[in-house]
Design an enzyme around this catalytic site. Structure first.
Site, short mmCIF file in Angstrom:
data_model
loop_
_atom_site.label_atom_id
_atom_site.label_comp_id
_atom_site.label_asym_id
_atom_site.label_seq_id
_atom_site.Cartn_x
_atom_site.Cartn_y
_atom_site.Cartn_z
N ILE A 156 0.91 -1.17 -0.12
CA ILE A 156 -0.01 0.03 0.01
C ILE A 156 0.89 1.20 0.19
O ILE A 156 1.68 1.44 0.92
CB ILE A 156 -1.00 -0.05 1.32
CG1 ILE A 156 -1.89 -1.15 1.25
CG2 ILE A 156 -1.66 1.41 1.24
CD1 ILE A 156 -2.52 -1.51 2.37
N HIS A 158 0.94 4.88 0.41
CA HIS A 158 0.29 6.05 1.31
C HIS A 158 1.04 7.41 1.24
O HIS A 158 1.96 7.41 2.07
CB HIS A 158 0.01 5.70 2.81
CG HIS A 158 -0.88 6.70 3.36
ND1 HIS A 158 -1.67 7.34 2.86
CD2 HIS A 158 -1.11 6.86 4.90
CE1 HIS A 158 -2.51 8.19 3.74
NE2 HIS A 158 -1.90 7.83 4.93
N CYS A 185 3.59 -1.76 3.37
CA CYS A 185 3.26 -0.44 2.85
C CYS A 185 4.47 0.84 2.87
O CYS A 185 5.52 0.28 3.56
CB CYS A 185 2.38 0.23 3.95
SG CYS A 185 2.82 0.52 5.44
N LYS A 186 4.31 1.73 2.00
CA LYS A 186 5.22 2.60 2.14
C LYS A 186 4.43 3.81 2.51
O LYS A 186 3.36 4.45 2.08
CB LYS A 186 5.77 2.92 0.56
CG LYS A 186 6.74 4.10 0.50
CD LYS A 186 7.05 4.69 -1.12
CE LYS A 186 7.91 5.58 -0.87
NZ LYS A 186 8.22 6.26 -2.46
N LEU A 187 5.03 4.62 3.60
CA LEU A 187 4.40 5.74 4.31
C LEU A 187 5.23 6.91 4.03
O LEU A 187 6.14 7.43 4.54
CB LEU A 187 4.20 5.61 5.93
CG LEU A 187 3.55 4.04 6.15
CD1 LEU A 187 3.57 4.39 7.78
CD2 LEU A 187 1.97 4.11 5.67
#
Length: 341
Positions: A156, A158, A185-187
């Site tokens: 994901i 974000h 995820c990559k935040l």
């Protein structure tokens, strides 16, 4: 995919969201609106990165100008870099392919094309066109619909800065992390409490779901709260510098962190933060400018419209030159040390 056969996340380490290099003015593939791909420079840069310890490449993320790339170019770009890595002896360096579409079927088609070209993971940007009206349930169901049919494990992505400030709550990440085909995820935001609520959540199986920061300026803090590393723009310019901080942290944790270890890591994080200010301000324009000026790869004016043209202020680079010269010296030092070990 059944819940009993969960997909595996990308290996921990530093990844680079690589810029897409385009043909320079004066070459046969150049035009002023949509210059063609410069695969020779793309490969030169990819090998420059993996030789410095970069764990894998993110191709066609935001830094890769994914929204300006045609479908046939996507396949050509990914396939060329998979081939280049394999032939150079880096078959173990995964390629994560980005998607930036709003429509589920289009996203799935893009993921399938990426797999055929050689990508091992898909990094899927949140659907932000209707962000103010989009509920957390809607976000969850959208990603689950993609992951249900995706032929690649899904991460994901974000990044509120490019998704109309779409917000994905930590509680939504907890639900999505339970999906067998969603592996991380990559935040790309600086909300440290949200990062903590995801990376340190006891409600997430962190062997199955890895948290990457998209900001190298947050690397050390994110590692301490349970993140596995970074997908970082500055690492596209100074890969050894960012890898060094990652390695220092993991080595010191294994042996027991001393006060001197902590001071050394803080100083290196400080220098990374200085360099990241350019990336935060200018994004891909700043990254391409730096790669071209520091290492002579590509063209600092090498984006597609509306990003073509580089810095508007001809004197802008002079404001950053001292910081980037210092980071270049560090990069060369760490590379030399790595070769001697």
């Amino acid at each position: 995919m059944s819940s009993s056969s969960k997909a595996t996340p990308p290996p921990a380490g530093i990844y680079v969201p690589v810029p897409t290099f385009f043909a320079k003015e004066g070459t046969s593939a150049y035009n002023s609106i949509t210059p063609g791909l410069d695969l020779a420079t793309q490969t030169e840069h990819s090998l420059f990165l993996v030789k410095a310890g970069i764990r894998g490449l993110v191709i066609l993320g935001s830094t890769g100008e994914a929204i300006f790339i045609r479908d046939e170019e996507r396949k050509e770009l990914i396939a060329s870099q998979r081939k280049a890595l394999d032939e150079a002896g880096y078959k173990d360096r995964p390629i994560i392919a980005g998607t930036a579409t709003q429509q589920i079927d289009d996203t799935l088609a893009m993921i399938e094309a990426s797999k055929e070209a050689g990508a091992e993971f898909a990094m899927v940007l949140g659907p932000g066109y209707f962000a103010p009206a989009t509920s957390q349930v809607g976000i969850q169901k959208w990603f689950e619909a993609v992951a249900d049919k995706s032929v690649l494990p899904v991460m994901i992505y974000h990044y509120p800065g490019v998704t109309n400030n779409l917000y994905i709550a930590p509680s939504t990440f907890e639900k999505l992390a339970a999906h067998a085909n969603i592996v991380g995820c990559k935040l790309s935001h600086g909300i440290v409490d949200d990062q903590t609520l995801i990376a340190a959540s006891p409600n997430i199986d962190h062997a199955h779901f890895s948290v990457f920061t998209g900001l190298g300026q947050n690397l050390l803090p994110v590692l301490t709260i349970g993140g596995v590393a970074a997908i970082d723009g500055l690492a596209g310019v100074f890969p050894s510098v960012v890898v060094k901080l990652f390695d220092m942290y993991n080595t010191s944790v294994a042996k027991g962190i001393s006060q001197s270890d902590l001071q050394e890591m803080r100083l290196l994080q400080f220098k990374i933060c200085q360099g990241e200010k350019l990336v935060a301000k200018y994004g891909v324009i700043g990254i391409k400018e730096a790669i071209a000026r520091v290492w002579g790869m590509g063209d600092q004016k090498g984006g597609r419209l509306p990003l073509a043209g580089g810095f508007e202020d001809a004197n802008e680079w002079s404001k950053w030159e001292e910081i980037y010269t210092g980071l270049q010296k560090l990069e060369e030092k760490f590379r030399a040390e790595s070769k001697s070990n």
